[in-house]
Scaffold this active site. Structure first.
Site, PDB file in Angstrom:
ATOM      1  N   SER A   1      -9.170   1.702  -6.013  1.00  0.00           N
ATOM      2  CA  SER A   1      -8.351   2.728  -5.356  1.00  0.00           C
ATOM      3  C   SER A   1      -6.864   2.406  -5.454  1.00  0.00           C
ATOM      4  CB  SER A   1      -8.748   2.820  -3.891  1.00  0.00           C
ATOM      5  OG  SER A   1      -8.233   1.703  -3.201  1.00  0.00           O
ATOM      6  N   CYS A   2      -6.059   3.368  -5.065  1.00  0.00           N
ATOM      7  CA  CYS A   2      -4.600   3.225  -5.113  1.00  0.00           C
ATOM      8  C   CYS A   2      -4.150   2.024  -4.279  1.00  0.00           C
ATOM      9  CB  CYS A   2      -3.930   4.500  -4.633  1.00  0.00           C
ATOM     10  SG  CYS A   2      -4.621   5.150  -3.099  1.00  0.00           S
ATOM     11  N   ASN A   3      -4.638   1.928  -3.041  1.00  0.00           N
ATOM     12  CA  ASN A   3      -4.224   0.813  -2.193  1.00  0.00           C
ATOM     13  C   ASN A   3      -4.643  -0.519  -2.799  1.00  0.00           C
ATOM     14  OD1 ASN A   3      -2.835   1.763   0.236  1.00  0.00           O
ATOM     15  ND2 ASN A   3      -4.737   2.864   0.667  1.00  0.00           N
TER      16      ASN A   3
ATOM     17  N   HIS B   1       1.676   5.711   0.258  1.00  0.00           N
ATOM     18  CA  HIS B   1       1.324   4.706   1.252  1.00  0.00           C
ATOM     19  C   HIS B   1       2.476   3.714   1.384  1.00  0.00           C
ATOM     20  CE1 HIS B   1      -2.613   6.351   0.884  1.00  0.00           C
ATOM     21  NE2 HIS B   1      -2.910   5.785  -0.270  1.00  0.00           N
TER      22      HIS B   1
ATOM     23  N   GLY C   1     -13.232   5.388  -5.068  1.00  0.00           N
ATOM     24  CA  GLY C   1     -14.041   5.919  -3.976  1.00  0.00           C
ATOM     25  C   GLY C   1     -15.500   5.529  -4.081  1.00  0.00           C
TER      26      GLY C   1
END
Lengths: 347, 347, 347, 347
Positions: A140-142, A221, A111
């Site tokens: 980040s995760c994505n 996601h 973030g």
């Protein structure tokens, strides 16, 4: 340094998972976790972990709530070699000078802007460039999933260009009574979305464009990719490239894993803590190759995917393990990560 | 033929909308609607429309339910020039011989195979090839939107290749208490999904590949496209090409239309019957052009988008209007279609 | 006063419906609507209604957005006999002195406290006590439905005590991309919830206790009641009491109306503007009576149920119609309200 | 019998949890699980448990899917003292003669009619009446919770009459891509719903009426009760009665546990397998007492609540433990059950 002393500041979705993962590492010791909340989230932690107060107001509030903090954030920092900052977006940037002043190495989350630490981290891509640094940012995760998957194809010399549509979960389950979306989708207001450029903070050469939107679900996601290959290739070449990379596991529609919820249930059945999936789950039988184009779909468990990267980042910053593969292997074994969820690993 | 006598067989999501649209055409007369159900769906119709029974069992059941059918499907056919078959998937194919025997022209839906009629229809693309035919198939909601939008760019000589991700609504609102999906997404089990080849039944030259999935919402599909253009182009060129085509309307994030539900609410505010949107709603300010690539997002109101096409198909089969533009204009004016939902149309 | 001049301050979920309902009354004239937003919500209104700016900042912002406001709120008030304030919760209370100073009668919504106007209104219960008043409060959607249904049973001398569970929709569809709940329920943090006491602002003698929670859906509330009757009664007695009251309509599981979404679809099929249902929809065949206890379930279309009450309140405040039944009849006919959605009304 | 040999027929939501719970009991041995599926559900089991084929067709199909079944259902039964039948509704009834013929005691689930075994079981209510029986039925999740909670108040002499509204989860997470409900609620078509009479199969004297509906969420039921007490009572009396019963745990809004999803997340944080909650979670601070009426809300984790009852039923049928409290204590300790999720238990 025999054992790395680690603290976690911010006991939320990521923080609580990092804390448990640190405790699972033979070469690490969890000094404690710090937060400012006083409700069930930290009360359940207090029964099993040393809890510190991130602020003096929080220390007071915890006392009033019947929680005895082990001390302040400064007290925590004093005992730590590395602090993992998993506070909400943009808070960590403000904390960094404090960590530096305390002489504690720091890891922030995706973030934060790349510039806050000047280094963005995905273990399989650039572990060595983080060795001995004062701080890094675990993306980040994505972005982590993009670097893992596209990076694997890039390593194999197969990837020319990637165009992806990322359907993000709308909110995390713990806070799905607040701020969720209902019976709709919400496209990101800008194309390309930020994940493409963010992936380039780790893999500068990647030609990747993403379009993102929020979907009306709370867990994981789901990415849909059109890949322009450098040449005509076979499905097996693509699969081999993915198999060669860590932290990618295959799932199959033909096994009945046909929707996001099936995979999530499988993680529960596998006995994973909190039902976590640290791997990118690529649908093997959805992979389609047509000449020099490939189409790929995978699922990203956003609550947990960055946890193993964070563990590796701890080792990289401290320099206690200099070989990326060694750190990755140690992390993955400690968590029980898999290349295939239905085939036993050790024959 | 002064007035075209039209019947509708199958009073479901599409059938009821077609019936109302037929009644709004000055050159058409709705003879009646036929169905087999006896519950609220047909009871509410019976108060305002002539209702027929699609089968003899249904005629009996309607009588028992206190509904007086005006007759059988044969009785309906006897009075019709054209029958629009909006029965569930794969039922229409079996009905076609009966329509032919009755000397009634027939329109089937996109759920049927192209081969059932040998002609697939989207008004702006191939109206004239349907002139005087005995039957045609109005393609599905997704395919209709693809033909409208990609066809417009193709007409302008701008489109080389299109790669799309189609997030479909999971179920229609009227039946969302049955068979819906909850808190998940369901990818289609095959890539490419069928919509690309289906679009080529109307526009054979289109280089289009689609990946599809169901999202956890009940209203409207949402398409995300990566377009390879034939050359470097400007945003305005793309927008102009879309403006030149019928049944495409722009929406804007900057107007606060930021999610699927906002657009749906706007349709209700515009006084649309059932809140229908017959146009493809393209996000104008999400359109991004980078060299010879463009990224495009739009929303498809699956319950209604094929209705104007069906009205045009009625005119094409009967040959009462030979000019496509004339039919399209007539249909669009009767329904109150728009090029922009927030800017008053020029009279 | 031949025609009542009405203004609407706050063009949201309720305001836009009140505006349209006012325009449907032969004895009323809509002077205009005022708001502070400048996006699609007001832009779509501006094409068909006189729009005013609620604040001077809004006047400026509207101009910048290409909207020409007809004037300020003061300009609107100058032309009005009655202003309906449908601004967000707790804003209206601050506006009341301004309305009073302008000599304009005012109606506020159920979000305001009873004390703001000293009078709470449900047409069938206390129309006459509002005659000639300067202001009143139309109670909330849930309370309106309670007063209608329990009031009907009370009028028939049948109701001793009512205990209800109210499952509220989580958010309205237009804003379901913000602040919704996902895959959960949220119980109100206090039992009894406020609706019971609120119903007593209209019907002081009611013995009613409610427990409320939010459910994960966006349209319509759903109430479940256990009723202690004054004596053993038959189902028909209960049904007759409900039939005798206005604005209650029956639906039946046996007609296939088995879930909230079925009823909502029926409203769309009935051609209702925005798919609105102004009636309380009571499941006739779910009503169960066992000795002196009855169990009752109904559905409340929260976006629209207070609209007819508001129209009646306009007449009551101005005193132009002194007979409650006359006003109710006039309102109901203008909107096309029903006692049964599937049986044609006998005039 | 030193160790009870247990088999599980039907490896679904309940079966897989029972299998794991059996393995956690020092006095039990899991012989194996049988099923007919061949996909991920059983493949993940096959890596850690002995898998049998419930039918000969399944044996064949498993072989084709690369799974080696340890044998047939008969082979499983041969080694078992008790079989727990967790096959889908109404299948178990047909299996009972086979179990009897094999001389194996059997436990069926709440989906079967009481008459199939003639005995319905909730440990705290009627353990001793099951001692030595050939079979029993562990009642459904909803009924189990009702017997636990209302039974506790009844035991304390406090309960006269209970009227409840049960909002059920629509579908289980693993199958939420099939048959779910979206953006709606579905009331049960009959009032009273079956849970009241079902509770009386265990506690015959209970005066309980329930109204049920499905809500648009996938995890946990939510019950709302109005209780007529035998006399005026204090909150503490009610709380004490609940505290005295096993398998009821308190949660509090004041701890931030304000919605179904918060509690579910807490179970994950507590390290529960699959995030299971075997206790009924009663909101302590929502409990309201007004004279001789009480209002109560609790949450039922339908996937797991019957698991401890099933374990106790195994002991009761075999008669290996004759004291209910001893069995309950043993079960609860093995699973780590709690009376309060945030306060450490007293050792």
């Amino acid at each position: 340094m025999d054992t790395i002393n680690v603290g976690v500041n911010g006991y939320g979705v990521i923080g609580k998972r990092v804390a448990d993962a640190v405790r699972a590492q033979p070469d690490m010791h969890l000094v404690g976790v710090a937060d400012i909340v006083t409700d069930w989230r930290i009360k359940s932690a207090a029964n099993r972990l040393p809890v510190f107060a991130s602020t003096s107001e929080a220390e007071q509030a915890m006392q009033e709530a019947g929680l005895t903090a082990r001390g302040s954030l400064d007290d925590l920092l004093e005992q730590c070699d590395v602090i993992v900052d998993t506070t909400p977006k943009h808070v960590a940037a403000g904390n960094l000078p404090r960590y530096q002043a305390a002489g504690v190495k720091a890891i922030v989350q995706g973030g934060e802007a790349h510039e806050t630490t000047g280094h963005s981290f995905v273990a399989q891509a650039n572990y060595t460039t983080a060795l001995g640094r004062d701080s890094t940012r675990v993306v980040s995760c994505n972005t982590t999933s993009i670097v893992r998957v596209l990076g694997a194809l890039d390593d194999a010399g197969l990837l020319l260009r990637a165009r992806g549509v990322l359907i993000r979960r709308a909110t995390d389950p713990w806070e799905s009574h607040l701020g969720g979306i209902m019976n709709t989708m919400v496209p990101e207001p800008v194309i390309p979305s930020h994940q493409g450029p963010d992936a380039r903070t780790v893999l500068p050469g990647l030609d990747v464009v993403t379009i993102a939107a929020k979907g009306a679900h709370t867990q994981t996601h789901n990415h849909y990719w059109t890949l322009q290959l450098t040449r005509r290739a076979s499905r097996d070449e693509i699969l081999d490239a993915l198999r060669a990379a860590p932290r990618i596991a295959f799932i199959r529609m033909s096994d009945g894993l046909v929707a996001l919820n099936s995979t999530i249930e499988l993680m529960r059945d596998l006995g994973r803590p909190r039902g976590d999936m640290w791997e990118v789950a690529v649908w093997e039988d959805l992979l389609t190759v047509d000449g020099d184009e490939a189409y790929l779909t995978y699922q990203v468990y956003n609550e947990a995917i960055v946890v193993p990267e964070t563990i590796d980042a701890i080792r990289a910053l401290t320099g206690t393990t200099t070989d990326p593969a060694a750190s990755i292997r140690r992390t993955d074994e400690s968590l029980g990560m898999r290349h295939d969820f239905l085939t036993p690993e050790h024959p």
